[in-house]
Scaffold this motif. Sequence first.
Motif, PDB file in Angstrom:
ATOM      1  N   TYR A 100      -8.207   9.096   8.629  1.00  0.00           N
ATOM      2  CA  TYR A 100      -7.113   8.129   8.701  1.00  0.00           C
ATOM      3  C   TYR A 100      -7.302   7.131   9.846  1.00  0.00           C
ATOM      4  O   TYR A 100      -6.827   5.996   9.783  1.00  0.00           O
ATOM      5  N   ARG A 156      -8.021  -3.194  -1.569  1.00  0.00           N
ATOM      6  CA  ARG A 156      -7.220  -4.345  -1.133  1.00  0.00           C
ATOM      7  C   ARG A 156      -7.818  -5.663  -1.626  1.00  0.00           C
ATOM      8  O   ARG A 156      -7.082  -6.583  -2.000  1.00  0.00           O
ATOM      9  N   TYR A 163      -2.736   0.191  -3.861  1.00  0.00           N
ATOM     10  CA  TYR A 163      -1.812  -0.919  -3.706  1.00  0.00           C
ATOM     11  C   TYR A 163      -1.072  -1.089  -5.033  1.00  0.00           C
ATOM     12  O   TYR A 163      -1.700  -1.132  -6.106  1.00  0.00           O
ATOM     13  N   LEU A 209     -10.032   7.160   0.158  1.00  0.00           N
ATOM     14  CA  LEU A 209      -9.473   6.202  -0.796  1.00  0.00           C
ATOM     15  C   LEU A 209      -8.572   6.864  -1.845  1.00  0.00           C
ATOM     16  O   LEU A 209      -7.441   6.409  -2.071  1.00  0.00           O
ATOM     17  N   ASP A 248      -9.660  -0.492   4.296  1.00  0.00           N
ATOM     18  CA  ASP A 248      -9.552   0.509   3.246  1.00  0.00           C
ATOM     19  C   ASP A 248      -9.907   1.876   3.816  1.00  0.00           C
ATOM     20  O   ASP A 248     -10.865   2.008   4.599  1.00  0.00           O
ATOM     21  N   LEU A 249      -9.190   2.886   3.403  1.00  0.00           N
ATOM     22  CA  LEU A 249      -9.410   4.230   3.913  1.00  0.00           C
ATOM     23  C   LEU A 249     -10.647   4.860   3.293  1.00  0.00           C
ATOM     24  O   LEU A 249     -10.923   4.675   2.093  1.00  0.00           O
ATOM     25  N   ARG A 268       0.877  -1.173   0.000  1.00  0.00           N
ATOM     26  CA  ARG A 268       0.000   0.000   0.000  1.00  0.00           C
ATOM     27  C   ARG A 268       0.914   1.222   0.000  1.00  0.00           C
ATOM     28  O   ARG A 268       1.730   1.381   0.912  1.00  0.00           O
ATOM     29  N   SER A 289      -0.740   7.611  -3.855  1.00  0.00           N
ATOM     30  CA  SER A 289      -2.057   7.456  -4.479  1.00  0.00           C
ATOM     31  C   SER A 289      -2.567   8.778  -5.038  1.00  0.00           C
ATOM     32  O   SER A 289      -3.281   8.809  -6.052  1.00  0.00           O
ATOM     33  N   VAL A 347       1.414   5.185   5.338  1.00  0.00           N
ATOM     34  CA  VAL A 347       0.110   4.621   5.655  1.00  0.00           C
ATOM     35  C   VAL A 347       0.350   3.374   6.495  1.00  0.00           C
ATOM     36  O   VAL A 347       1.466   2.848   6.528  1.00  0.00           O
ATOM     37  N   GLN A 356     -14.500   1.933   7.061  1.00  0.00           N
ATOM     38  CA  GLN A 356     -14.482   1.837   5.608  1.00  0.00           C
ATOM     39  C   GLN A 356     -15.696   2.485   4.943  1.00  0.00           C
ATOM     40  O   GLN A 356     -16.373   1.872   4.118  1.00  0.00           O
ATOM     41  N   ASN A 366      -4.961   4.989  -0.664  1.00  0.00           N
ATOM     42  CA  ASN A 366      -5.265   3.565  -0.543  1.00  0.00           C
ATOM     43  C   ASN A 366      -4.743   2.710  -1.693  1.00  0.00           C
ATOM     44  O   ASN A 366      -5.018   1.516  -1.742  1.00  0.00           O
ATOM     45  N   SER A 413      -9.533  13.790  -1.554  1.00  0.00           N
ATOM     46  CA  SER A 413     -10.658  12.860  -1.658  1.00  0.00           C
ATOM     47  C   SER A 413     -11.875  13.528  -2.277  1.00  0.00           C
ATOM     48  O   SER A 413     -12.638  12.889  -3.013  1.00  0.00           O
TER      49      SER A 413
END
Length: 801
Positions: free
Chosen positions: A168, A239, A282, A276, A272-273, A102, A107, A350, A173, A280, A204
Amino acid sequence: MSIIRTPRAAMLLACTILATLGAHQNQVLHAADAPAPQADVAPGYEAIAEKIAAFVAAEQASKNLPAVSIAIVSGDQIVYAAGFGEQHAADGSRADRHTIYRVGSVSKLFNDVAVMQLVEQGKIDLDAPVSKYLPDFKPENRFDKEPTVRQLMNHQSGLIRESPVGNYFDANQPSIAETVASLNDTALVDEPGAKTKYSNTAVSAAGLIVERLVGKPFAEHLQATLLEPLGMESSSFLRADVPAEQIPDAWMWAPHFPHDPPRARFAAPTFDLGTLPAGNLYASVDDLANFLIALFDGGKFHGQQIISPATLAAMLKPVGAGKEAKPLYGVGFRVDQFDGHPTFGHNGAVYGYSTNLIGLPEEKIGVATVCALDGSGGFVHRLTEYALRLMLAQRAGKPLPAIDLTTPLPAGQARALAGLYQNGDRTLRLLADGNQLLLSHDYLLSEVRALGERLIVDDPHTYGPEITPADDGQSIAIAGETWTRLPDAKPAPCPAKWEGFLGEYGEDHNILYIYEDRGQLWALIEWFYNYPLTEVSENVFAFPNAGLYPAEQIVFKRDANGAATEAVAADVTFKRRNFGDFPGGVFQIRPLRPMEVLRTEALAATPPKEARPFRKPDLAEPSKLDPTIKLDVRYATDRNFTGVPVYESAQSFLQRPAAEATVRAHQVLKEKGYGLLIHDGYRPWYVTKMFWDSVPDNFHGFVADPEKGSRHNRGCAVDLTLYDLKTGEPIEMVGVYDEMSPRSFPLYPGGTSLQRYHRELLREAMEAQNFTVNPIEWWHFDYNDWQQYPIVNKRFEDLSK
């Protein structure tokens, strides 16, 4: 097992930390023994690969780092990609270029490219107000300006850092829409465009604009329009969409966790944040390298234009706001300089991961580095920069540079330097933790190591600055500033009005600590950041105008007795954590089985056999060597963690050298108005077995394994505290004796400065007499020659026979 008077949730973190401490106890790496990296090297780059492998091996050995991966890009080619360390302990698999991490705030770059794709399509005007695309976006705004879409991405929107929902710390989720909607319960802290203030919620909100305009979930849209065209086949913002076997074991730690090698840690959370788009993603370093290649080729990857060269150039143009220090932001990208070369990129931090991605656009050299350890940004950043320097040197035809490696401090240096230092109205503290030295300065607690004859901050989280002690030991120099040692003065008691605030708040995965230090209230947040708080009103305190939460506040809510029930920090609600009520200062549990049954079994058992030669035991009573040493042998009463007496008499013995050393420590403390109060010394082996069998596995870190015998069994461990010579009363510490919680850690940061002063005073006095504090129990001290004595299994009453 059920806990008496002690909420299980409050103890869970300590058990988890101790379990992983035990699991890793025999896994400390040594550079020479490190397995070869899983590496792919382009011809001509072998020497660079060797340099990097040697550095990573050394760092993994000294810092016990888990999985690490790195990729280096030159133009349109990945010239080096490698993984180091273990990917999964369960199967022994090794990290490689395809290990998926992650990548935290890296991101944001993908989110911002997705926004710019819609700008190119004419669907978004960067300088339009956010409300044009999110009509329900209505945070309180006392300014004449509305934040724009551009300001969401260059962190000049004026929005808070974290949202009340989906922040955070929020493990629930929620959707991106729910996260952004909660901003309507907040207020802008700065005028839009006036100041750069980092904000996960702002990015976001930009991601939600993308989601609303395309009519698809954010993660699905980015997968189709950005990740797949970039050949990032193993990457996802969710994820659940990533192969679990390619995600490494990831770990959390904090500077105040036990330092006895290796550092104690616990498994990172995996939720998962809500933010996102901001943190988040990956991805493997291989996939991140593809992104770098596209950026070096004007936004094109394998012939497909992801964004236009003009758009990319606009994203890399820095935007300032007032008189600000570097780095600056373009559209999403941090824009900076490295050794005189312009750079773009971003770092990521993270749960369980630290990432760094840097590109040099003029040279078309880039590096992506990730480590599966929270708070390892110092190492990751250093590795990334070293890789860049190696590449620049090779391209210039120069010798490849070496990199400095630090070593532990010489024995005794940490204790010699420990103390409080002052520069003007500022103070810093050096703390001794055995032979390790910690620096509390600039909101951080960091380890100090040796760099030849010099000293330098060096731990997973931070590298630098250098520290130069004066020859007379009365001052130190840091970054050209001189700090003068202050007398070791006893702190004043905590102001009564703040006592109700002190404690822990939040969940195990990210605890907010509120503590008092030298007449000021402080907050420790996100495991690493210590912030002095300014009192605004009775229940409201402000963060400093720097760090993670500038211009934001903590608001406490109290019960009828004045004790805080929650802390709303930077608009995030943290519920108070309850350690439990300990009547009479006694921590208790309910044993797994009746203690009398366990006693019968233990008396019938046999201690482990030991073949090596030992000194003849010579057990003496410190309280008879010096009658002013007091006893409170709780195991002879029901006032102990089992709730029943396990000794038949209230006596305390130690091997004579240890007993005499205890008396010497007592005599030193008497000069300062304190005495020693002993809870336990020599402990018959059968009692150790009773304790072990009385608690579940997750509490075994606090009791010794009878199969190995304990230092108490050898008469070389003593449990004690301080008492006031004037009143005869025990001194209040941060936690109580035998408490099975993180408050027992010798470096636990909570409580008051007076409590911590007394804890350190006790430790300093005992360590000066060749005792060592137990890594998880502030009251437990082991004499240095404990290995010279055998395990003893005699009752107190039988010792003279």
